[in-house]
Each structure stands twice: as structure tokens, then as C-alpha cells.
Design a protein around this motif. Sequence first.
Motif, PDB file in Angstrom:
ATOM      1  N   VAL A 430      -4.513 -16.188  -3.113  1.00  0.00           N
ATOM      2  CA  VAL A 430      -3.738 -15.018  -2.707  1.00  0.00           C
ATOM      3  C   VAL A 430      -4.522 -13.752  -3.003  1.00  0.00           C
ATOM      4  N   THR A 431      -4.580 -12.864  -2.020  1.00  0.00           N
ATOM      5  CA  THR A 431      -5.167 -11.541  -2.206  1.00  0.00           C
ATOM      6  C   THR A 431      -4.040 -10.537  -2.358  1.00  0.00           C
ATOM      7  N   MET A 432      -4.132  -9.658  -3.351  1.00  0.00           N
ATOM      8  CA  MET A 432      -3.055  -8.720  -3.642  1.00  0.00           C
ATOM      9  C   MET A 432      -3.516  -7.292  -3.384  1.00  0.00           C
ATOM     10  N   PHE A 433      -2.685  -6.539  -2.658  1.00  0.00           N
ATOM     11  CA  PHE A 433      -2.909  -5.114  -2.431  1.00  0.00           C
ATOM     12  C   PHE A 433      -1.802  -4.342  -3.134  1.00  0.00           C
ATOM     13  N   GLN A 434      -2.162  -3.253  -3.775  1.00  0.00           N
ATOM     14  CA  GLN A 434      -1.203  -2.495  -4.575  1.00  0.00           C
ATOM     15  C   GLN A 434      -0.938  -1.137  -3.951  1.00  0.00           C
ATOM     16  N   TYR A 435       0.352  -0.774  -3.896  1.00  0.00           N
ATOM     17  CA  TYR A 435       0.783   0.529  -3.394  1.00  0.00           C
ATOM     18  C   TYR A 435       1.643   1.179  -4.471  1.00  0.00           C
ATOM     19  N   TRP A 436       1.634   2.501  -4.496  1.00  0.00           N
ATOM     20  CA  TRP A 436       2.560   3.202  -5.382  1.00  0.00           C
ATOM     21  C   TRP A 436       3.032   4.468  -4.695  1.00  0.00           C
ATOM     22  N   ASN A 437       4.221   4.912  -5.100  1.00  0.00           N
ATOM     23  CA  ASN A 437       4.831   6.072  -4.460  1.00  0.00           C
ATOM     24  C   ASN A 437       5.770   6.739  -5.442  1.00  0.00           C
ATOM     25  N   SER A 438       5.686   8.049  -5.554  1.00  0.00           N
ATOM     26  CA  SER A 438       6.627   8.810  -6.367  1.00  0.00           C
ATOM     27  C   SER A 438       7.183   9.942  -5.525  1.00  0.00           C
ATOM     28  N   THR A 439       8.473   9.847  -5.205  1.00  0.00           N
ATOM     29  CA  THR A 439       9.081  10.848  -4.344  1.00  0.00           C
ATOM     30  C   THR A 439       9.503  12.082  -5.117  1.00  0.00           C
ATOM     31  N   PHE A 454       8.354   5.928 -10.779  1.00  0.00           N
ATOM     32  CA  PHE A 454       7.376   5.528  -9.795  1.00  0.00           C
ATOM     33  C   PHE A 454       7.834   4.225  -9.161  1.00  0.00           C
ATOM     34  N   SER A 455       7.576   4.104  -7.881  1.00  0.00           N
ATOM     35  CA  SER A 455       7.896   2.877  -7.154  1.00  0.00           C
ATOM     36  C   SER A 455       6.587   2.163  -6.855  1.00  0.00           C
ATOM     37  N   TYR A 456       6.458   0.921  -7.334  1.00  0.00           N
ATOM     38  CA  TYR A 456       5.235   0.149  -7.149  1.00  0.00           C
ATOM     39  C   TYR A 456       5.522  -1.048  -6.252  1.00  0.00           C
ATOM     40  N   LEU A 457       4.538  -1.404  -5.432  1.00  0.00           N
ATOM     41  CA  LEU A 457       4.712  -2.503  -4.506  1.00  0.00           C
ATOM     42  C   LEU A 457       3.419  -3.305  -4.436  1.00  0.00           C
ATOM     43  N   TYR A 458       3.559  -4.611  -4.609  1.00  0.00           N
ATOM     44  CA  TYR A 458       2.446  -5.527  -4.413  1.00  0.00           C
ATOM     45  C   TYR A 458       2.631  -6.214  -3.064  1.00  0.00           C
ATOM     46  N   LEU A 459       1.607  -6.174  -2.250  1.00  0.00           N
ATOM     47  CA  LEU A 459       1.592  -6.923  -1.005  1.00  0.00           C
ATOM     48  C   LEU A 459       0.645  -8.101  -1.198  1.00  0.00           C
ATOM     49  N   MET A 460       1.184  -9.319  -1.123  1.00  0.00           N
ATOM     50  CA  MET A 460       0.386 -10.522  -1.340  1.00  0.00           C
ATOM     51  C   MET A 460       0.129 -11.217  -0.011  1.00  0.00           C
ATOM     52  N   VAL A 461      -1.132 -11.522   0.221  1.00  0.00           N
ATOM     53  CA  VAL A 461      -1.555 -12.168   1.453  1.00  0.00           C
ATOM     54  C   VAL A 461      -2.154 -13.518   1.091  1.00  0.00           C
ATOM     55  N   GLY A 462      -1.615 -14.572   1.673  1.00  0.00           N
ATOM     56  CA  GLY A 462      -2.093 -15.914   1.351  1.00  0.00           C
ATOM     57  C   GLY A 462      -2.071 -16.828   2.552  1.00  0.00           C
ATOM     58  N   ILE A 463      -2.789 -17.925   2.439  1.00  0.00           N
ATOM     59  CA  ILE A 463      -2.865 -18.931   3.489  1.00  0.00           C
ATOM     60  C   ILE A 463      -2.144 -20.183   3.008  1.00  0.00           C
ATOM     61  N   THR A 464      -1.216 -20.675   3.803  1.00  0.00           N
ATOM     62  CA  THR A 464      -0.476 -21.879   3.446  1.00  0.00           C
ATOM     63  C   THR A 464      -1.314 -23.119   3.741  1.00  0.00           C
ATOM     64  N   SER A 465      -0.789 -24.280   3.336  1.00  0.00           N
ATOM     65  CA  SER A 465      -1.499 -25.544   3.563  1.00  0.00           C
ATOM     66  C   SER A 465      -1.671 -25.844   5.043  1.00  0.00           C
ATOM     67  N   SER A 466      -0.789 -25.284   5.884  1.00  0.00           N
ATOM     68  CA  SER A 466      -0.901 -25.492   7.327  1.00  0.00           C
ATOM     69  C   SER A 466      -1.726 -24.389   7.996  1.00  0.00           C
ATOM     70  N   ASN A 467      -2.484 -23.659   7.164  1.00  0.00           N
ATOM     71  CA  ASN A 467      -3.402 -22.615   7.652  1.00  0.00           C
ATOM     72  C   ASN A 467      -2.671 -21.476   8.374  1.00  0.00           C
ATOM     73  N   VAL A 468      -1.500 -21.101   7.853  1.00  0.00           N
ATOM     74  CA  VAL A 468      -0.720 -19.991   8.381  1.00  0.00           C
ATOM     75  C   VAL A 468      -0.767 -18.849   7.367  1.00  0.00           C
ATOM     76  N   LYS A 469      -1.078 -17.647   7.828  1.00  0.00           N
ATOM     77  CA  LYS A 469      -1.136 -16.490   6.931  1.00  0.00           C
ATOM     78  C   LYS A 469       0.280 -15.987   6.656  1.00  0.00           C
ATOM     79  N   LYS A 470       0.593 -15.810   5.373  1.00  0.00           N
ATOM     80  CA  LYS A 470       1.905 -15.348   4.954  1.00  0.00           C
ATOM     81  C   LYS A 470       1.767 -14.041   4.174  1.00  0.00           C
TER      82      LYS A 470
END
Length: 587
Positions: A430-439, A454-470
Amino acid sequence: MAPKPFPKLRASFGRFKRVFRRVRVIPCRKTPAIETENDDDVFTKKEGEALHAERVMVIAEDVAVQVGSGQRKEGTRRHTPSSKAFDLPFEVVLAVFMFLDIPELLRVSQVSRFFRDVANTQTIWHATLNTYLSECKTLVLDDFAHPSYLPLPELKIVLVRSEHLHRNWNRESPKQITSDLHPVKLDKHVPAVQAGGPYYIADQFMILPESNGTLACIDIKNDRLVGKCELSATAFPLLFSHTETASVFVVVTDYTSSMVKLTVRQAKFPSEYPQAGTSIPNMSFDLIREYDLSRRWGIITKIVDVDRRRICMLFLHPWPESDTMKLFVVLDWNDDSAVFLDSGLSYKSRHTGAVVRFSDDGEELTVFSEREDGIWRQNHYKVSELKKLSQSLSKGTDLPFHSLKPYDKATFRFADPFPSTGLGIYSDNVTMFQYWNSTYAQSWLKVAGLRSLFSYLYLMVGITSSNVKKFRVAQFYATETAPCHSKRFVFDLGNPVRVPFEGDELPLMSLSFNHLCWIDQLPKADLALKLVTFPDPFKRDDIKYDIRVLDAPINVLRNAAHVFMVPSLGSIMILTKAQHLYRFQYA
């Protein structure tokens, strides 16, 4: 039998009765009971006696003056409701009104002139503002306007629009309030906009990064380019709006062949516009400071405190050999005082969360790191101790690293909200991208008496066993000391439209302090603009959420290249591949 008039007002009366029973009271001397004439009165005789046996005492002298509860001009009509049961002491009515939300305040103000006067006071609406912000709702308000300094009519408009946006985006099918599909054509100003780049959007101006790194400022109301800031394609800018100076500060890190260059610029919007038919840029990007740093830095993230002229940057050094985070802290860019620290906290690129921030009072600096074991670690440093170690950073000179012992360390363990199968936050695939935002701008908080979140968000990108990106999202809020709750808000994005980003593909999405929207591909080759609202920061024991579909034209979604979520304008904007900007208004 004829229907009773004004059903909404009668509903407000019932709400008034129910809310009054919840008001915290202070016992005092018993006064004569109110006599009621019939069962239709809001309070029964028994309730009237109880009311005067335990009266509500509220200190509201400023409101009493506004309402004019003392003297009245001779010959004027007294503000008296039609029923004696409503002839209540002013402090009682005020206390009850404090419990009403914005729609109820608007309805109850139609009951009588007395109720209208109480409901239209500064105290009521400033209390409503504080409540609104404490519930982490965003305001439909320009970044350069201060809500506490707005005249009462303007403050009411801001809060009413904000409440309308909040309710609209939380209904089952959010609807636009306008249907104007005439886009602003940016292709003549910006050849191509950088994917995933920072942006600033206000009612009149927007700052966008071009694909070559240049920042372009566009007057979207008059459809003209008003300024450019030339940057390289490797530059990474962050934009910070500043209420006090009505400007935007641009903090840029840029890798050159021999060094990392850190620059601070102030973007000042034009006060006068060029004549029609001319293209003379009249927006300035004034250079404030410039620092040349070591080339062997791996930049992780940075934060800026514009009010105190401070920057803190997390980085790895030497990069890529090191896995321990270092800090570069500019304590005041006016005198170039700076310090280097070794935090001792480990970091693994795109697998570890890392955050740095200054406290609201500017006295502390806190570094957070979340490693593979799922424990959130944080080091707290006193700014006064950093100043003792600081030196003047002259151009081209590196300062020595210091090992300053944090005055406080803490750990925090999140509950594990990630399924053990499929996509997990600490999985190797899994590759993780991090975002943050303070309104919430700090200047607002000083008046409202609230702590910034602060509002923090991790976006996780991974490949399943059936080779589908989630794609999976994990969101949480944090104060200056710790996360607000042990549970993160976790959900899957489904099948989002993707755009290329740094050799990978990321969802076509945009986030605000408490919302996330993205374009999703539906099973029958259709597209939908979807929206989700993040749960309350402090109440996450039983998380429930709904993903809603916004009414955006399908032809615009099919050609979308960028999505901009702008709650301060009550809108979502979509920029197409042809560089046409569409604005969809929801409040």
C-alpha cells in the motif's frame, strides 16, 4: 373546522416550550404566578408557577440596551405578545433563544416585535457563531473577512448561507441553487493546470499552478489574467491566506542541481484593475525571504505561521539514507533566526504519517509521527528554548544540528479501524498519501475562544490479489496536543476517475475541512459527483455516514480534469480538459 394559521410559527411555539424545560435554572425568590386563560397558551398555570419559582438569571446588559427594555418613547406601542403567557422576563426569553438553531431563530423572530428584537441582537448571533464553529461547521465567508467584526446584517447572512450549505450537502440529494452553465474560459490564460497542485480560490480571484510550475492569478469575474509568479517545474508551493493583510503568502521549496531553495513570497491582489482590452498583470508576488539549503534534504512537509513569520519544515537528512526526521525552524523571517533539530522520530516515505504544527499561542512546536506499529508519537518543544539555540541564517550557510530534549513526549494509540484483509494502512503493498487542512484561521479563534483543529486524511492506494487498484480514505481530526478520538473515519472510494500524479494515479477529488468530494465511475459507464461529510471530531463511537450524489451535468463530469471544493463560496468548481471552469452553487 378551518385550519389554524401559520403552522410553522405554531411549531416554533412548541419548540419554545420544549427547549425552555431544558434551560439550566438558578433558584431565587418566588414571584406571583402567571394566570393563564385557556389550554391553548404555551405554558399552563402550573408551568407558569414553576417558571417564577425558579427563574433563569442571565447577564445580558448589552442586549437589554439593544432591545430597549427600559425606557420607551411616549406614544410608542409596547412590544407585548398577544398572549399574557408570552409576557416573560427578558432574561428568560434570551436564555431560551440561546438553545435555538438558525432556522428556528428566523421563525421565532416572526412571532412578535419583542421576539424579533431579542432574536436580532449581537449577543444571540455571536453566540450562534461560536456554537457553529465549535461544531466544526465551515462558514460561507471570504478568507479575508473576519466574522466577529461583521455588521449584524452581514453576520446573519453569512450564518444563514452557511446553515443552508450544511443542510443542503447533508440531504439525500443535494441540489444546486443556480443552474448557470456558462463557464469561465481559462485556456487563454493557463495552458494546463498541474494535477494535485495547491490552489487558492475566492469570489473574484483564483491562483492556480500551471503544469510548468508557474503560479497564475486570474480575475474570474472579469475573465483576465492579473499576475504570474514564475517557478520551476520541480517547485512545490504552499498557499496560506492571511486575513490581517488581505493577501496570500506563498512558501516554496524547490530542488536545484546543487541545493534546496526555500522562498517566501507575498501575493498582493490588485486594488485597481487594468483597462478593458489590456492584459497588463497588476498583481505582485513580492519576495520576502530566500534561503539556500543542503541538496541532500528529502522534504516531508512544512507548516507556516504567517502572523509570527515562522516556518517549520520536516525533512530527512542525508537523503535517502536517513529514516529519522529532522526539523528546520525559521523563528522569524524578518531577522533570519533559525535552528536545526534532530527529532529522533522515524519516517518511511509513503508509509508513515508525519505532522508538524505550532500551538495557537505560538509558544510551542509539536511534531507527530505515526509508525507501522499504529502508535501516534509526539514531541513537544518550547519555542523559547528554540530561540536560545537559534542563529542568523545568512544566504548559503548551513547551521549545525542540535539535539534538544523535548520538554514533553506523549503517545496515542488509534483503535484499529482497518480490515485485516484487503487494504490495510501498514501493508507493504500500500502506498499512502497524506493531506491536511485547517479551515479555522487563528485570528477567528482568538475572538471565538475556540481551539484550532486540523483535519488530516490518509489516501491509501493498493493492489488486490485480483490485480485491481483500490483506494481507501482514513480521516481524523487533531488539536495541538493529540487526535480528538481514537477512531478514524474509514471508507472506500469505490471506482474513482483517476489522474496521473508523480508516476502514479490518484483519484480526481477535492477535500475541505469536513467534506470530501470526488468523481466516481458507475457500473453502466456513467459518472457521478459524490460527497461525504466527515463525522463529528469528538463523537466517533458509532460512526454512521452517507455518500451523497450531487446534481452535476454528466457532460461536464466526462471532461473533468480538476475538482475544487470551496465551502467559503458555497460551491464546487470543475475545470475541464479544455480549461473551462464551471461553478456549481449550493448556497
